[in-house]
Design an enzyme around this catalytic site. Structure first.
Site, PDB file in Angstrom:
ATOM      1  CD  GLU A 157     -27.821  23.020  22.310  1.00  0.00           C
ATOM      2  OE1 GLU A 157     -28.533  23.329  23.277  1.00  0.00           O
ATOM      3  OE2 GLU A 157     -27.734  23.725  21.282  1.00  0.00           O
ATOM      4  CD  GLU A 160     -31.109  23.774  26.820  1.00  0.00           C
ATOM      5  OE1 GLU A 160     -31.661  24.512  27.653  1.00  0.00           O
ATOM      6  OE2 GLU A 160     -30.182  24.153  26.074  1.00  0.00           O
ATOM      7  CG  HIS A 171     -32.976  29.292  23.022  1.00  0.00           C
ATOM      8  ND1 HIS A 171     -33.307  30.498  23.607  1.00  0.00           N
ATOM      9  CD2 HIS A 171     -32.023  28.733  23.821  1.00  0.00           C
ATOM     10  CE1 HIS A 171     -32.606  30.662  24.704  1.00  0.00           C
ATOM     11  NE2 HIS A 171     -31.810  29.606  24.856  1.00  0.00           N
ATOM     12  CG  HIS A 224     -24.952  26.607  20.829  1.00  0.00           C
ATOM     13  ND1 HIS A 224     -25.205  27.954  20.855  1.00  0.00           N
ATOM     14  CD2 HIS A 224     -25.705  26.066  21.821  1.00  0.00           C
ATOM     15  CE1 HIS A 224     -26.050  28.235  21.826  1.00  0.00           C
ATOM     16  NE2 HIS A 224     -26.378  27.096  22.426  1.00  0.00           N
ATOM     17  CG  ASP A 280     -32.388  25.031  22.505  1.00  0.00           C
ATOM     18  OD1 ASP A 280     -31.908  24.794  23.617  1.00  0.00           O
ATOM     19  OD2 ASP A 280     -31.854  25.795  21.673  1.00  0.00           O
TER      20      ASP A 280
END
Length: 246
Positions: A40, A115, A55, A13, A42
């Site tokens: 992962e 993301e 994020h 993450h 953002d």
């Protein structure tokens, strides 16, 4: 029928969870040192349209800047300190562009879940630009990045710009029509809060031909439950706790 799934079960993450400043190349490097092959992150847009990793909509929590990140040009954002908030060891760590992250992953054989995290009001445009750049950066690669978002407009923009890139719908609740929406968007996966998965919801997703991924799984009991359910992916902060080889 569900498509072949080329991604590993374990995903780090924001690079390395909480062990390094999130969404930075330092975090990716640390996650890799713990054996992770997929990360992962953002992605949002600067005011001049550069996809960069962050994020929050605002800069204060994870950088030395102030205000809305998407309101500033990349030149200004590139000067910010994105590491000191975490610890002195990372002081001076810069923000990363999506291109930075792509080159790190491609040169090292790593995989990426991007993301799409738009600044409010820029949902569709962010999906379009992130998908366009991802398509360019991963051109000719056997395994493309997985594009995910909570924002359906962002996923629609990604679908219309780069229909060949795989997409996943992120969910924090099972709102009415979630499965039909995922199908309409041409998604290959549902990525949801791990507590939402049970035998029924897993079966619903599978019957629709969708893969099942979870965020953010930081406890052993939660990981064991998801593995027993047969889910396909686990996104975790605890790169120090979970071996991606398990």
């Amino acid at each position: 029928m569900r498509a072949d799934w080329p991604y590993p079960r374990w995903v780090a993450h924001r690079g390395a969870g909480k062990l390094a400043p999130e969404n930075t190349l330092a975090a990716f490097r640390l996650g890799a040192q713990h054996g992770y092959r997929m990360f992962e992150c953002d992605a949002k847009l600067s005011a001049d349209g550069v996809p960069f990793l962050m994020h929050d909509s605002t800069l204060e929590r994870t950088t030395s800047g102030h205000g809305v990140g998407g309101d500033q040009p990349w030149h200004a954002l590139s000067q910010l300190d994105a590491g000191s908030w975490h610890s002195r060891a990372y002081a001076g760590e810069p923000l990363a562009t999506l291109e930075n992250a792509a080159r790190f992953c491609l040169h090292n054989g790593f995989l990426l879940n991007i993301e799409i995290k738009p600044t409010p009001g820029a949902e569709r445009r962010t999906g379009e630009v992130v998908a366009r750049d991802a398509q360019r950066l991963w051109a000719g690669q056997a395994i493309p990045p997985l594009l995910t978002s909570f924002k359906t407009d962002a996923l629609a923009g990604a679908r219309d710009t780069a229909p060949g890139l795989p997409r996943g719908l992120l969910l924090d609740t099972l709102w009415d029509g979630w499965l039909a929406t995922a199908r309409d968007l041409g998604c290959v996966a549902i990525v949801c809060n791990h507590a939402l998965w049970d035998a029924h919801t897993v079966a619903q997703a599978r019957d629709a031909g969708l893969r099942t991924l979870s965020y953010t799984v930081n406890d052993d009991w939660a990981a064991e439950r998801l593995i027993a359910l047969g889910t396909d992916g686990i996104i975790t902060d605890r790169v120090d706790l979970f071996s991606p080889a398990r």
